[in-house]
Design a protein around this motif. Sequence first.
Motif, PDB file in Angstrom:
ATOM      1  N   GLU A  86       0.973  -0.978   0.042  1.00  0.00           N
ATOM      2  CA  GLU A  86       0.243  -0.206  -0.155  1.00  0.00           C
ATOM      3  C   GLU A  86       1.033   1.213   0.257  1.00  0.00           C
ATOM      4  OE1 GLU A  86      -3.153   0.363   3.305  1.00  0.00           O
ATOM      5  OE2 GLU A  86      -4.135   1.264   1.690  1.00  0.00           O
ATOM      6  N   LYS A  87       1.437   1.122   0.675  1.00  0.00           N
ATOM      7  CA  LYS A  87       2.683   2.668   0.941  1.00  0.00           C
ATOM      8  C   LYS A  87       3.805   2.718  -0.437  1.00  0.00           C
ATOM      9  CE  LYS A  87       7.250   3.779   3.257  1.00  0.00           C
ATOM     10  NZ  LYS A  87       8.098   2.817   2.139  1.00  0.00           N
ATOM     11  N   VAL A  88       4.232   1.265  -0.928  1.00  0.00           N
ATOM     12  CA  VAL A  88       4.408   2.005  -2.437  1.00  0.00           C
ATOM     13  C   VAL A  88       3.476   2.404  -3.644  1.00  0.00           C
ATOM     14  CG1 VAL A  88       5.928   0.827  -4.060  1.00  0.00           C
ATOM     15  CG2 VAL A  88       6.342   0.250  -1.961  1.00  0.00           C
ATOM     16  N   MET A  89       2.238   1.591  -3.153  1.00  0.00           N
ATOM     17  CA  MET A  89       1.500   2.270  -4.332  1.00  0.00           C
ATOM     18  C   MET A  89       0.993   3.688  -4.568  1.00  0.00           C
ATOM     19  SD  MET A  89      -1.039  -0.848  -4.537  1.00  0.00           S
ATOM     20  CE  MET A  89      -1.069  -2.147  -5.488  1.00  0.00           C
ATOM     21  N   VAL A  90       1.239   3.968  -2.537  1.00  0.00           N
ATOM     22  CA  VAL A  90       0.879   5.640  -2.808  1.00  0.00           C
ATOM     23  C   VAL A  90       1.166   5.937  -3.087  1.00  0.00           C
ATOM     24  CG1 VAL A  90      -0.119   7.277  -0.447  1.00  0.00           C
ATOM     25  CG2 VAL A  90      -0.806   5.127  -0.752  1.00  0.00           C
ATOM     26  N   GLU A  91       3.063   5.983  -2.523  1.00  0.00           N
ATOM     27  CA  GLU A  91       3.702   7.283  -3.126  1.00  0.00           C
ATOM     28  C   GLU A  91       3.963   6.998  -4.208  1.00  0.00           C
ATOM     29  OE1 GLU A  91       7.200   5.424   0.187  1.00  0.00           O
ATOM     30  OE2 GLU A  91       7.434   4.752  -1.738  1.00  0.00           O
ATOM     31  N   HIS A  92       3.801   6.054  -5.099  1.00  0.00           N
ATOM     32  CA  HIS A  92       3.767   6.349  -6.705  1.00  0.00           C
ATOM     33  C   HIS A  92       1.767   6.241  -7.003  1.00  0.00           C
ATOM     34  CE1 HIS A  92       7.003   3.953  -5.937  1.00  0.00           C
ATOM     35  NE2 HIS A  92       7.087   4.434  -7.197  1.00  0.00           N
ATOM     36  N   GLY A  93       1.351   7.804  -6.695  1.00  0.00           N
ATOM     37  CA  GLY A  93       0.380   8.029  -6.988  1.00  0.00           C
ATOM     38  C   GLY A  93      -0.925   7.451  -7.110  1.00  0.00           C
ATOM     39  N   ALA A  94      -1.133   6.161  -6.636  1.00  0.00           N
ATOM     40  CA  ALA A  94      -1.513   4.946  -6.955  1.00  0.00           C
ATOM     41  C   ALA A  94      -2.350   4.359  -5.649  1.00  0.00           C
ATOM     42  CB  ALA A  94      -1.613   3.643  -7.729  1.00  0.00           C
TER      43      ALA A  94
END
Length: 260
Positions: free
Chosen positions: A45-53
Motif C-alpha cells: 500500500e505504501k509503495v502504491m501511494v508513493e507512486h500516486g496509485a
Amino acid sequence: MIIIKSPREIKLMREAGVVVGEVFAALETFIKPGVSTLEISELVEKVMVEHGAKSAEKGYCGYPAAACVSVNEELVHGIPSAKRILRDGDIVSVDIVAEKNGFLADACRTYAVGICGERQKRIIDVTTKCFDEAMKLIKPGVHLGDISHRIESVAKENGYQVAREYTGHGIGSNMHEDPYIPNYGYAGEGPILREGMTLCFEPMLLEGKNSLRILKDGWTAVAKDGKLTCHYENTIVVTSTGFEILTMLEKEKKERGYAI
Ligand code: MF3
Ligand code: CO
C-alpha cells in the motif's frame, strides 16, 4: 464483450503497471524470515501511494486488505495478518492490483522465503514457465484456448495440476472484464486475440490433488490436502505483432528475457 483499449487507455494501464513493478521491486528485498504477511500488505500500500496509485483490492467485494498474501497451501486471496510470520522454506505469493488515474494493472509473484527446498523452488519455476510458454503464443488471430491449453500442458508435463475454480481475465478500468481465461482448455477454441486487448494471465498450480476449500475468513482458498500451491500473474496488452507485459519494470524484463 471484450473491450479493445485505445492507445491512451493502454498508456494509462502501462502507468498503473509501472506501479505494480515498483511494488515487486520493493518486496524483493523486503520478504525474508520474520516478516508478517500484514507487513507485506502494508508495504504494498505504501509503495502504491508513493507512486500516486491505490490498491484496487482493498474493499473489492468487501476484501479487507491492500494485497492478497498467500502462503504455501494457500493458493489465492490469503488475508494478511500480523500473526502470520514467514519462516525459512515458506513460499509466499503476493497478488496485487494498482489503480492509477482510473486504470488498473494486476499481477502476482511467488517468493521463496529464506532458505528454501527444491520442492518449493520447483513449483515456482514451473508456474512462471507456464506463463512464459503461454506468452510465446500471444499475437492477434490466436485463439484463447491455445493459450489456456499451453498453460495446462506445461503444468501437467511437470506433474502439477491447475486450479479450475479461478481464472485469468480481461482488465481495464474494471478489475475483471471479459474474457475469462481458464488455465486449461482446448486449442482452437475460445475468443480470438486482437490488438488492444488487455488481459491477465495467471497460472495457478497445485502440487497435490486438485481440490480447494475456503477458510472460515470467507476468502482464503487452500489446497484441501495441504500440499504446496503457486500463483504467478501479469497484465499484458496484445500488440500488432505480439504482446507487451505491463506489470514488469525494465530490469525484471531484462532478467526474464522480455526486454525488447
Ligand atoms: N488480483 C486478483 C485477480 O487476479 C483478484 C483479487 S480479489 C480481491 O483477479 F478481492 F482481493 F480483490
Ligand atoms: Co491478481
